[in-house]
Design an enzyme around this catalytic site. Structure first.
Site, short mmCIF file in Angstrom:
data_model
loop_
_atom_site.label_atom_id
_atom_site.label_comp_id
_atom_site.label_asym_id
_atom_site.label_seq_id
_atom_site.Cartn_x
_atom_site.Cartn_y
_atom_site.Cartn_z
CB SER A 194 -0.76 -0.11 1.28
OG SER A 194 -1.53 1.22 1.49
CE LYS A 207 -13.54 -2.86 -14.89
NZ LYS A 207 -14.45 -2.17 -13.55
CG ASP A 210 -15.14 2.03 -12.97
OD1 ASP A 210 -15.76 0.81 -12.42
OD2 ASP A 210 -14.34 2.52 -12.77
N1 LIG Z 1 -13.58 -6.52 -11.24
C1 LIG Z 1 -14.65 -5.89 -10.68
O1 LIG Z 1 -15.52 -6.41 -10.36
C2 LIG Z 1 -14.20 -4.64 -10.30
C3 LIG Z 1 -14.95 -3.63 -9.29
C4 LIG Z 1 -14.70 -2.56 -8.97
C5 LIG Z 1 -13.50 -1.96 -9.55
N2 LIG Z 1 -12.71 -2.57 -10.32
C6 LIG Z 1 -11.40 -2.05 -10.97
O2 LIG Z 1 -10.41 -1.89 -9.87
C7 LIG Z 1 -9.57 -0.77 -9.91
C8 LIG Z 1 -9.77 -0.12 -8.30
O3 LIG Z 1 -11.27 0.23 -8.02
P1 LIG Z 1 -11.90 0.34 -6.61
O4 LIG Z 1 -13.22 0.33 -6.60
O5 LIG Z 1 -11.03 -0.87 -5.79
O6 LIG Z 1 -11.21 1.64 -6.02
P2 LIG Z 1 -10.70 2.07 -4.55
O7 LIG Z 1 -11.84 1.48 -3.49
O8 LIG Z 1 -10.80 3.55 -4.57
O9 LIG Z 1 -9.17 1.52 -4.38
C9 LIG Z 1 -8.40 1.98 -4.96
C10 LIG Z 1 -6.93 1.57 -4.23
O10 LIG Z 1 -5.94 2.15 -5.03
C11 LIG Z 1 -4.78 2.58 -4.41
N3 LIG Z 1 -4.51 3.93 -4.83
C12 LIG Z 1 -3.17 4.21 -5.49
N4 LIG Z 1 -2.85 5.39 -5.87
C13 LIG Z 1 -4.43 6.12 -5.67
C14 LIG Z 1 -4.78 7.46 -5.79
N5 LIG Z 1 -4.21 8.35 -6.34
N6 LIG Z 1 -6.21 7.48 -5.27
C15 LIG Z 1 -7.04 6.55 -4.77
N7 LIG Z 1 -6.55 5.27 -4.58
C16 LIG Z 1 -4.97 5.00 -4.97
C17 LIG Z 1 -5.43 2.70 -2.89
O11 LIG Z 1 -4.79 1.66 -2.35
P3 LIG Z 1 -3.62 2.09 -1.17
O12 LIG Z 1 -4.05 3.42 -0.32
O13 LIG Z 1 -3.47 0.90 -0.17
O14 LIG Z 1 -2.32 2.24 -2.00
C18 LIG Z 1 -6.64 2.38 -3.10
O15 LIG Z 1 -7.22 1.74 -1.93
C19 LIG Z 1 -10.31 0.42 -11.00
O16 LIG Z 1 -9.50 0.20 -11.97
C20 LIG Z 1 -11.65 -0.31 -11.27
O17 LIG Z 1 -12.01 -0.43 -12.47
C21 LIG Z 1 -12.97 -3.99 -10.60
#
Ligand SMILES: NC(=O)c1ccc[n+]([C@@H]2O[C@H](COP(=O)([O-])OP(=O)(O)OC[C@H]3O[C@@H](n4cnc5c(N)ncnc54)[C@H](OP(=O)(O)O)[C@@H]3O)[C@@H](O)[C@H]2O)c1
Length: 327
Positions: free
Chosen positions: A35, A96, A177
Site C-alpha cells: 500500500s 480493468k 469502469d
Molecule cells: N472486477 C471488478 O468487479 C471491479 C469492481 C470495482 C473496481 N474494479 C477496478 O478496480 C480498480 C480499483 O477500483 P476500486 O473500486 O477498488 O477503487 P478504490 O476502492 O478506490 O481502491 C483503489 C486503491 O488504489 C490505491 N491507489 C493508488 N493510488 C491512488 C490514488 N491516487 N487515489 C486513490 N487510490 C489510489 C489505494 O490503495 P492504497 O491506499 O493501499 O495504496 C486504493 O485503496 C479500478 O481500475 C476499477 O475499474 C473492478
C-alpha cells in the site's frame, strides 16, 4: 517456488479486498500486500491473514516471496504499477480497464513480452463457467448465425464529485469502469468492430455519465450497448441468433444463469452455476495455468486483444470528446 504461485496484492481498496477473499477462499496463496501507507497495508493484512504488509508498492514488487502481482488501483495507475511489477520480474494481473488508453496498454504488453512474463487483464467475466458454455454453444452453431448482442451495464453508484468514478484525475466515467464489460463481451463474440458509434452525456465533473454505443462488424452483426453511472438497469444480455437466442440473467457479467431459447420460445437449455465467492478466482486460475504452461497468451483473452479493446475505448472517447488529464 511451490506449484502454486504466490500472490502479492497492490493497493488496498474495494476490489483488492474482493479479489483477495476469492483467492483465499479457493486455495490460492497470498503472501503479501503493498500500500502507499503502512497503516492501510497492516489493516488489509490483518483482515485477510496475509503474512507481509509492505509500506510501498516498490517494496511489494521487490518481495522475493511474491511471484505475481494483482494490480487493484484506479486505472490511471495501472500502467505505472504493472511496469513496476514487470521490471521486478513478476507476472501481473491488471484490473480493468487494463490502462487508460491503447498507447499505455501496448507499452505494458511489450514490456511483459520482452521479459517473458505473463500479463493478463482481470476481465473476470471471460473465464466464468457461463461464458465458457456460451462460447461452446455458439461455436457448435446452436444459435445459427449470430445477428446481435443487446447488453447494458447500468449501475447507481456514488455521485459525490470526489469519488473515483466521478473524478477525471482517477479515470472516472461510465465507459472505462462499466461500459468496458459489454464492449469486451462484444469483442469476445465478434472480434474487432468495423464501425463504432457513440453518444454520451457528461457528469458535472466532466467525465462520461452515460453512453449509448453501437459496434458494427463486417458480417453485419451489431452490438447495442448502454452504460450509466447513476441509474440501476437490468444488467442483462441477449445474444440474438437466427436459430436461437441466449438470454443471460442479471447480473450478466457475474456468475449467473442463462437460457438458450428457440424462436418460438421453447427453452432448449437452462444453464445454472453455483460458484464459490464472487467469481474472481477463474482469472487467477487462468494466469496460473499460463505460467505453468510457459505461455504468455491464452485464447480467451490474449493481452494483444486487451490492447485492441483499449483502442476501441479510445475511439469512443474521441467521438464523445473525453480526454483524461495528461493525455
Ligand atoms: N472486477 C471488478 O468487479 C471491479 C469492481 C470495482 C473496481 N474494479 C477496478 O478496480 C480498480 C480499483 O477500483 P476500486 O473500486 O477498488 O477503487 P478504490 O476502492 O478506490 O481502491 C483503489 C486503491 O488504489 C490505491 N491507489 C493508488 N493510488 C491512488 C490514488 N491516487 N487515489 C486513490 N487510490 C489510489 C489505494 O490503495 P492504497 O491506499 O493501499 O495504496 C486504493 O485503496 C479500478 O481500475 C476499477 O475499474 C473492478
Amino acid at each position: 517456488m511451490s506449484d502454486r504461485l504466490r500472490w502479492g496484492i497492490l493497493g488496498t481498496g474495494f476490489i483488492s479486498g474482493a479479489m483477495t477473499s476469492d483467492l483465499l477462499l479457493t486455495g490460492h496463496t497470498v503472501t503479501a500486500v503493498g500500500s502507499r501507507s503502512q497503516e492501510a497495508a497492516d489493516a488489509f493484512a490483518a483482515e485477510h491473514g496475509i503474512a507481509t504488509a509492505h509500506p510501498s508498492y516498490q517494496a511489494l514488487v521487490a518481495d522475493p516471496d511474491v511471484d505475481v502481482i494483482y494490480v487493484g488501483t484506479p486505472h490511471p495507475f495501472h500502467a505505472e504499477n504493472a511496469t513496476l511489477a514487470l521490471e521486478a520480474g513478476k507476472h501481473v494481473l491488471i484490473e480493468k480497464a487494463f490502462t487508460i488508453n491503447e498507447r499505455e496498454a501496448a507499452a505494458v504488453v511489450e514490456l511483459a513480452t520482452a521479459r517473458g512474463l505473463v500479463v493478463l487483464e482481470a476481465m473476470w467475466t471471460r473465464w466464468m463457467p457461463h461464458m465458457v458454455r456460451i462460447r461452446e454453444l455458439i461455436a457448435a452453431g446452436a444459435l445459427g448465425e449470430v445477428r446481435a448482442l443487446l447488453v447494458d451495464h447500468d449501475q447507481k453508484l456514488p455521485t459525490n464529485p470526489e469519488h473515483r468514478l466521478q473524478n477525471p484525475q482517477l479515470g472516472g466515467g461510465a465507459l472505462l469502469d462499466l461500459g468496458i464489460y459489454p464492449i469486451s463481451f462484444a469483442w469476445d463474440l465478434f472480434g474487432a468492430p468495423s464501425s463504432v458509434y457513440a453518444l454520451s452525456s457528461p457528469t458535472p465533473t466532466g467525465v462520461d455519465g452515460n453512453d449509448a454505443i453501437i459496434l458494427g462488424y463486417p458480417g453485419g452483426e451489431k452490438a447495442v450497448i448502454h452504460t450509466v453511472l447513476d441509474a440501476a438497469g437490468p444488467n442483462a444480455a441477449v445474444i440474438v441468433g437466427t436459430e436461437a437466442r441466449i438470454e443471460i440473467e442479471p447480473v450478466w457479467y457475474t456468475p449467473t444463469a442463462f437460457s438458450l431459447i428457440a424462436p418460438d420460445g421453447t427453452v432448449f437449455e437452462r444453464f445454472v452455476q453455483d460458484v464459490p465467492g464472487r467469481g474472481m478466482q477463474f482469472q487467477a486460475a487462468e494466469l496460473e495455468r499460463l505460467v505453468a504452461a510457459g505461455q504468455l497468451a491464452g485464447t480467451v483473452l490474449p493481452p494483444a486483444q486487451s490492447v485492441q479493446i483499449m483502442g476501441t475505448l479510445d475511439e469512443i472517447r474521441r467521438q464523445i470528446g473525453l480526454r483524461y488529464p495528461g493525455e
